[in-house]
Design an enzyme around this catalytic site. Structure first.
Site, short mmCIF file in Angstrom:
data_model
loop_
_atom_site.label_atom_id
_atom_site.label_comp_id
_atom_site.label_asym_id
_atom_site.label_seq_id
_atom_site.Cartn_x
_atom_site.Cartn_y
_atom_site.Cartn_z
N CYS A 1 38.62 46.39 37.82
CA CYS A 1 37.27 46.22 38.36
C CYS A 1 36.92 47.38 39.29
O CYS A 1 37.71 47.72 40.18
CB CYS A 1 37.22 44.90 39.13
SG CYS A 1 35.67 44.63 40.00
N CYS B 1 36.72 45.86 43.05
CA CYS B 1 37.87 45.40 43.85
C CYS B 1 39.22 45.77 43.25
O CYS B 1 40.25 45.38 43.79
CB CYS B 1 37.78 43.89 44.06
SG CYS B 1 38.22 42.94 42.58
N CYS C 1 33.90 39.65 37.36
CA CYS C 1 35.24 39.72 37.94
C CYS C 1 35.53 38.43 38.70
O CYS C 1 34.75 38.00 39.54
CB CYS C 1 35.33 40.92 38.88
SG CYS C 1 36.84 40.96 39.87
N CYS D 1 35.90 39.37 42.84
CA CYS D 1 34.78 39.80 43.70
C CYS D 1 33.42 39.37 43.16
O CYS D 1 32.40 39.60 43.81
CB CYS D 1 34.81 41.31 43.92
SG CYS D 1 34.31 42.29 42.49
N CYS E 1 31.61 42.73 25.83
CA CYS E 1 30.78 43.93 25.83
C CYS E 1 30.58 44.34 27.29
O CYS E 1 29.81 43.72 28.02
CB CYS E 1 29.46 43.59 25.15
SG CYS E 1 28.36 44.98 24.98
ZN LIG Z 1 36.27 42.74 41.23
#
Ligand SMILES: [Zn+2]
Length: 160
Positions: free
Chosen positions: A76, A79, A124, A127, A147
């Protein structure tokens, strides 16, 4: 300036940029990594901020990660939680980095009814950063197509 553009600018200004989707406000307290809007803005590039925090979509074909074929992990951009392994990436031809399965417990999903259609939004787990959408037209073994916006991801190579 066109009258239409002026109107749009006024609407955007009135909303303080862009309003947060209702689901994001409702779930905000559930995420482990939390920052204020000002802190996110400072921590991310403008493109990352618009995608991760306001669910913008990057221009298809624009991500350098489309051509990333090394062994490694996509984390991510908000984070750094590991989200997708390189072994699950495939060429979807859509112009967005695509995967057939996220890593276990890495992402959360949410029904997105914007743009007059029903899609499954993917974010995510840690976060809450928006990553993209998942569709049921992917390859085996899952038949799913995650996607993703490349700008919401960072690649960490495991090759020396
Ligand atoms: Zn994250």
């Amino acid at each position: 300036m066109q009258r239409r553009d002026l109107l749009l600018m006024l609407i955007v200004a009135a909303c303080g940029g862009a309003a947060l989707p209702a689901w994001r406000r409702a779930k905000a307290a559930e995420f482990e990594v939390t920052k204020t809007d000002v802190e996110w803005r400072a921590a991310l590039t403008p493109a990352q901020y618009q995608v991760l925090r306001h669910e913008a979509t990057e221009r298809p074909g624009s991500s350098p990660l489309l051509h990333e074929h090394r062994k490694g992990v996509f984390v991510c951009a908000g984070c750094e939680l590991p989200l997708f392994r390189s072994e699950t990436k495939f060429e979807s031809g859509t112009g967005w980095p695509s995967f057939w399965r996220p890593m276990e417990g890495a992402v959360g999903e949410n029904v997105d009814r914007s743009l007059g259609m029903e899609r499954t939004e993917v974010h995510c787990r840690r976060c809450g950063g928006h990553l993209g959408h998942v569709f049921k037209d992917g390859p085996p073994p899952t038949g799913l197509r995650y996607c993703m916006n490349g700008v919401a991801l960072k690649f960490i190579s495991e090759e020396s």
